[in-house]
Write a protein that holds these residues in place. Structure first.
Motif, short mmCIF file in Angstrom:
data_model
loop_
_atom_site.label_atom_id
_atom_site.label_comp_id
_atom_site.label_asym_id
_atom_site.label_seq_id
_atom_site.Cartn_x
_atom_site.Cartn_y
_atom_site.Cartn_z
N ASN A 31 11.01 -9.49 -14.72
CA ASN A 31 10.04 -8.41 -14.71
C ASN A 31 10.18 -7.58 -13.43
OD1 ASN A 31 7.30 -10.45 -16.06
ND2 ASN A 31 9.12 -9.64 -17.04
N MET A 32 10.08 -6.27 -13.58
CA MET A 32 10.04 -5.38 -12.42
C MET A 32 9.01 -4.29 -12.65
SD MET A 32 14.02 -5.16 -11.19
CE MET A 32 13.62 -4.57 -9.53
N PHE A 33 8.44 -3.79 -11.55
CA PHE A 33 7.28 -2.90 -11.61
C PHE A 33 7.44 -1.76 -10.61
CE2 PHE A 33 4.57 -5.99 -13.89
CZ PHE A 33 5.23 -7.16 -13.62
N TRP A 34 6.89 -0.61 -10.96
CA TRP A 34 6.73 0.50 -10.02
C TRP A 34 5.26 0.88 -9.94
CZ3 TRP A 34 9.54 2.39 -6.30
CH2 TRP A 34 10.95 2.29 -6.35
N TYR A 35 4.78 0.94 -8.69
CA TYR A 35 3.40 1.35 -8.41
C TYR A 35 3.42 2.54 -7.47
CZ TYR A 35 2.04 -3.43 -9.84
OH TYR A 35 1.84 -4.61 -10.52
N ARG A 36 2.35 3.31 -7.52
CA ARG A 36 2.09 4.22 -6.43
C ARG A 36 0.78 3.82 -5.77
NH1 ARG A 36 1.15 10.47 -7.82
NH2 ARG A 36 0.03 10.39 -5.83
N GLN A 37 0.75 4.01 -4.46
CA GLN A 37 -0.41 3.60 -3.67
C GLN A 37 -0.98 4.82 -2.96
OE1 GLN A 37 0.40 0.80 -0.53
NE2 GLN A 37 -1.77 0.36 -0.19
N ASP A 38 -2.25 5.09 -3.19
CA ASP A 38 -2.93 6.20 -2.55
C ASP A 38 -4.23 5.71 -1.93
OD1 ASP A 38 -1.69 7.54 -5.40
OD2 ASP A 38 -1.23 8.56 -3.51
N PRO A 39 -4.62 6.27 -0.79
CA PRO A 39 -5.85 5.82 -0.12
C PRO A 39 -7.05 5.86 -1.05
CG PRO A 39 -4.60 7.29 1.29
CD PRO A 39 -3.93 7.33 -0.05
N GLY A 40 -7.78 4.76 -1.07
CA GLY A 40 -8.99 4.70 -1.88
C GLY A 40 -8.77 4.41 -3.35
N LEU A 41 -7.52 4.45 -3.77
CA LEU A 41 -7.21 4.21 -5.19
C LEU A 41 -6.46 2.90 -5.40
CD1 LEU A 41 -6.13 7.80 -6.30
CD2 LEU A 41 -8.37 6.70 -6.58
N GLY A 42 -6.03 2.27 -4.34
CA GLY A 42 -5.30 1.02 -4.49
C GLY A 42 -3.93 1.24 -5.08
N LEU A 43 -3.46 0.25 -5.81
CA LEU A 43 -2.16 0.34 -6.47
C LEU A 43 -2.35 0.69 -7.93
CD1 LEU A 43 -1.55 -1.53 -3.93
CD2 LEU A 43 0.30 -2.48 -5.33
N ARG A 44 -1.63 1.66 -8.39
CA ARG A 44 -1.68 2.04 -9.80
C ARG A 44 -0.28 1.89 -10.41
NH1 ARG A 44 -4.13 7.89 -9.80
NH2 ARG A 44 -2.88 8.04 -7.89
N LEU A 45 -0.25 1.25 -11.56
CA LEU A 45 1.02 0.95 -12.20
C LEU A 45 1.57 2.18 -12.90
CD1 LEU A 45 3.06 -1.29 -12.96
CD2 LEU A 45 1.68 -1.66 -15.02
#
Lengths: 113, 113
Positions: A31-45
């Motif tokens: 399994n592999m994953f890509w997330y983006r991380q933005d302040p106040g939003l945490g990690l979003r898949l």
């Protein structure tokens, strides 16, 4: 030790450019994953891949695509970069099975001007 | 849908004081629970995880967490914090069915000398 590497730590691109973010893991994880991380939003898949050539959309796939031609490599593609895609991008990998933890790369901080 | 709530976005605490970072989740199926730490400009690193068995789990760097099924909580604790514990902490949940991790929005812990 599991190692997940990302091709760049910092990247600056212009609006409209095609952007490739590469992720490589060395532990034969399915399994592999890509997330983006933005302040106040945490990690979003954005996307994940449960095996070679397999992919599924995450919560925010719009504007992104992925490629997994080999087990160790998972690429995130921004077809036409926009300023709202300025973010920290994190890649992770995991042995198949939901009880296993994810191992993260160091992240790529992308700025789109 | 699964949701993970970290009620405190920022927690300041004096050095050598105890700290608790709160995490609540919602799920109708069995879950596996994780806490990750992120130091500045780095990826996420696993602190500890709960899979089954004893509800009190111990992790690295002196952290521990307690799983409370009735309250659907998994709070992280440390009896005495150090300056080096200053970081962002993320709670994550993986359901026994499905492939995804669900992350909270993170708690920024600042240890004050």
């Amino acid at each position: 030790d599991v190692k997940v590497t990302q091709s760049s730590r910092y990247l600056v691109k212009r609006t409209g450019e095609k952007v490739f973010l590469e992720c490589v893991q060395d532990m034969d994880h399915e399994n592999m994953f890509w997330y983006r991380q933005d302040p106040g939003l945490g990690l979003r898949l954005i996307y994940f891949s449960y095996d070679v050539k397999m992919k599924e959309k995450g919560d925010i796939p719009e504007g992104y695509s992925v490629s997994r031609e080999k087990k160790e490599r998972f690429s995130l593609i921004l077809e036409s970069a926009s300023t709202n895609q300025t973010s920290m991008y994190l890649c992770a990998s995991r042995i198949r099975a939901t009880y296993n933890e994810q191992f993260f790369g160091p992240g790529t901080r992308l700025t789109v001007l | 849908a699964q949701s993970v709530t970290q009620l405190d976005s920022q927690v300041p605490v004096f050095e050598e004081a105890p700290v608790e970072l709160r995490c609540n989740y919602s799920s109708s199926v069995s879950v596996y629970l994780f806490w990750y730490v992120q130091y500045p400009n780095q990826g996420l690193q696993l602190l500890l995880k709960y899979l089954s068995g004893s509800t009190l789990v111990k992790g690295i760097n002196g952290f521990e967490a307690e799983f409370n099924k009735s309250q659907t909580s998994f709070h992280l604790r440390k009896p005495s914090v150090h300056i080096s514990d200053t970081a962002e902490y993320f709670c994550a949940v993986s359901e026994s069915t499905g492939n995804q991790f669900y992350f909270g929005t993170g708690t920024s812990l600042t240890v004050i000398p």
